[in-house]
Write a protein that holds these residues in place. Structure first.
Motif, mmCIF file in Angstrom:
data_model
loop_
_atom_site.group_PDB
_atom_site.id
_atom_site.type_symbol
_atom_site.label_atom_id
_atom_site.label_comp_id
_atom_site.label_asym_id
_atom_site.label_seq_id
_atom_site.Cartn_x
_atom_site.Cartn_y
_atom_site.Cartn_z
ATOM 1 N N LEU A 1 35.306 -12.149 106.791
ATOM 2 C CA LEU A 1 33.838 -12.120 107.405
ATOM 3 C C LEU A 1 33.593 -13.459 107.995
ATOM 4 O O LEU A 1 33.979 -14.548 107.224
ATOM 5 C CB LEU A 1 32.985 -11.666 106.472
ATOM 6 N N PHE A 3 30.966 -15.677 111.024
ATOM 7 C CA PHE A 3 29.662 -15.588 112.039
ATOM 8 C C PHE A 3 30.049 -15.237 113.338
ATOM 9 O O PHE A 3 31.153 -15.289 113.875
ATOM 10 C CB PHE A 3 29.159 -16.870 111.781
ATOM 11 N N GLU A 4 29.229 -14.447 113.952
ATOM 12 C CA GLU A 4 29.302 -14.317 115.483
ATOM 13 C C GLU A 4 29.024 -15.308 116.354
ATOM 14 O O GLU A 4 29.305 -15.114 117.552
ATOM 15 C CB GLU A 4 28.443 -13.084 115.753
ATOM 16 N N ARG A 5 28.195 -16.434 115.803
ATOM 17 C CA ARG A 5 27.883 -17.515 116.715
ATOM 18 C C ARG A 5 28.344 -18.704 115.979
ATOM 19 O O ARG A 5 28.679 -18.840 114.736
ATOM 20 C CB ARG A 5 26.550 -17.628 116.867
ATOM 21 N N ASP A 103 19.953 -14.280 117.743
ATOM 22 C CA ASP A 103 20.820 -15.457 117.318
ATOM 23 C C ASP A 103 20.450 -15.673 115.694
ATOM 24 O O ASP A 103 21.038 -16.083 114.884
ATOM 25 C CB ASP A 103 20.420 -16.684 118.179
ATOM 26 N N LYS A 106 22.141 -13.264 113.741
ATOM 27 C CA LYS A 106 23.743 -13.759 113.566
ATOM 28 C C LYS A 106 23.910 -14.981 112.671
ATOM 29 O O LYS A 106 24.945 -15.192 112.505
ATOM 30 C CB LYS A 106 24.177 -13.882 114.981
ATOM 31 N N SER A 107 22.760 -15.634 112.469
ATOM 32 C CA SER A 107 23.169 -16.900 111.862
ATOM 33 C C SER A 107 22.870 -16.541 110.324
ATOM 34 O O SER A 107 23.232 -17.607 109.317
ATOM 35 C CB SER A 107 21.878 -17.837 112.007
ATOM 36 N N LEU A 109 24.910 -14.136 107.531
ATOM 37 C CA LEU A 109 26.231 -13.267 107.219
ATOM 38 C C LEU A 109 25.919 -12.404 105.929
ATOM 39 O O LEU A 109 25.702 -12.906 105.027
ATOM 40 C CB LEU A 109 27.220 -14.224 106.991
ATOM 41 N N SER A 130 32.726 -19.506 116.381
ATOM 42 C CA SER A 130 32.547 -18.119 116.377
ATOM 43 C C SER A 130 33.659 -17.233 115.978
ATOM 44 O O SER A 130 34.737 -17.467 116.461
ATOM 45 C CB SER A 130 32.065 -17.434 117.659
ATOM 46 N N GLY A 131 33.523 -16.380 114.831
ATOM 47 C CA GLY A 131 34.361 -15.410 114.371
ATOM 48 C C GLY A 131 35.487 -16.308 113.427
ATOM 49 O O GLY A 131 36.453 -15.625 112.692
#
Length: 274
Positions: A1, A3-5, A103, A106-107, A109, A130-131
C-alpha cells in the motif's frame, strides 16, 4: 500500500507482523501545510460570503428603486451581475477547500481489508513519491492457489471439478474455482485457480501440487531417466545393446520424450522391442 500523493511521512502506526482491521489508520503524511492553506481559504470564503451578502442587499435595493423609477435600470443590472460574480467567487473558494479536503484524506493511509503487515517499508521522516509502497499487507481469510497446467489438462478440469491438491504433505479435495483462459507465453500453461480452505497453517507463497492422473495411449517404451543423453539439435538419444552371433555392440538411437516422471521417461523413436 502507498499514498496517492507525495509528501513527508509523519507517522507509521504499524510494524512487521501486526494484525490490522479494515479502515484502521496505517500511516499519515505531514499535513500542516494543507491545514494552513485550508484555514486561509476558509477566511477568504468568509470574506467572500460577506461580500455576497452586501451585494445581495444592494441588488435588492436598486431593483426596488428601479421599479419606482428612482434609479436607472442600468444600475440595477450592474448590481445584479455583481451579486452573481460574488457568488461565483464563493463557489470557487468552496471548491478549493473541497480539493484540500481530498488531499487531507489522501494523506492518511488506511487498511483496505483485514490482514497482517508482512513488511513495513518506510519510517517516519521519509519523503515518498506518489504510489511508493509504505507497507506490504497480507489479506486474512481464504487463500487462493494458482496452478499452471497444459491446455489439454485444463480441458479436463473445468470450473467446479473436484481436484486433489497436495499442501504441506497433506492431500485435500478442492473444486476448481475458475480458469484463466489465456496461455502464459512463458510457461505455455493455462492457470487454474482454487479457493483453499481457511486455516492459520497455510502461508502466503506456499507450494501447492496438483495431483491429476490421465491416460494417454501412445506407442513407445518406458526407460530410466538416467538412460537419456543429449543428442544433436536439441534431441535426446539412448544407447541400445544389439547382440548378433554372440557379439554385443552399442548403437546410438534418437528418441522423442513423450512423458516424464520422477525417475523414468516414456519415449518413442528408432528403438525396437527387446
Amino acid at each position: 500500500l502507498g499514498f496517492e500523493r507525495a509528501g513527508l511521512v509523519a507517522k507509521v502506526y504499524v510494524d512487521d507482523g501486526d494484525r490490522v482491521r479494515r479502515g484502521q489508520l496505517v500511516a499519515e503524511l505531514e499535513r500542516s501545510e494543507l491545514l494552513a492553506a485550508r484555514r486561509r481559504l476558509q477566511a477568504s470564503l468568509r470574506e467572500s460570503d460577506a461580500a455576497v451578502g452586501l451585494a445581495s442587499l444592494t441588488a435588492d435595493r436598486l431593483e426596488r428603486l428601479a421599479e419606482d423609477k428612482f434609479t436607472s435600470k442600468q444600475s440595477s443590472d450592474e448590481a445584479s451581475f455583481a451579486l452573481q460574480g460574488a457568488e461565483a467567487r464563493s463557489e470557487g473558494l468552496r471548491a478549493a477547500i473541497s480539493e484540500i479536503d481530498v488531499d487531507l484524506r489522501k494523506s492518511r493511509l488506511t487498511a483496505p481489508f483485514d490482514g497482517q503487515v508482512a513488511a513495513r517499508l518506510v519510517d517516519e521522516g521519509t519523503v515518498v513519491a506518489s504510489g511508493v509502497p509504505v507497507v506490504r499487507f497480507l489479506e486474512s481469510g481464504g487463500m487462493e492457489a494458482v496452478l499452471g497446467v497444459p491446455a489439454v489438462v485444463a480441458r479436463e478440469l473445468p470450473s467446479g471439478h473436484e481436484s486433489t491438491l497436495s499442501v504441506q504433505d497433506q492431500e485435500i479435495s478442492v473444486p476448481v474455482s475458475r480458469q484463466i483462459r489465456d496461455i502464459d507465453m512463458g510457461t505455455r500453461t493455462v492457470s487454474l485457480i482454487y479457493d483453499l480452505p481457511t486455516t492459520d497453517e497455510l502461508n502466503d507463497g506456499e507450494v501447492v501440487t496438483l495431483i491429476h492422473r490421465r491416460e494417454a495411449k501412445s506407442g513407445g517404451f518406458w526407460i530410466p531417466a538416467t538412460a537419456l543423453t543429449q543428442g544433436l539439435r536439441g534431441l535426446w538419444s539412448v544407447y541400445a545393446v544389439q547382440s548378433e552371433n554372440d557379439v554385443a555392440t552399442l548403437r546410438r538411437e534418437e528418441v522423442h520424450v513423450v512423458h516424464t516422471e520422477t525417475d523414468r521417461v516414456y519415449v518413442r523413436g528408432t528403438l525396437e522391442a527387446g
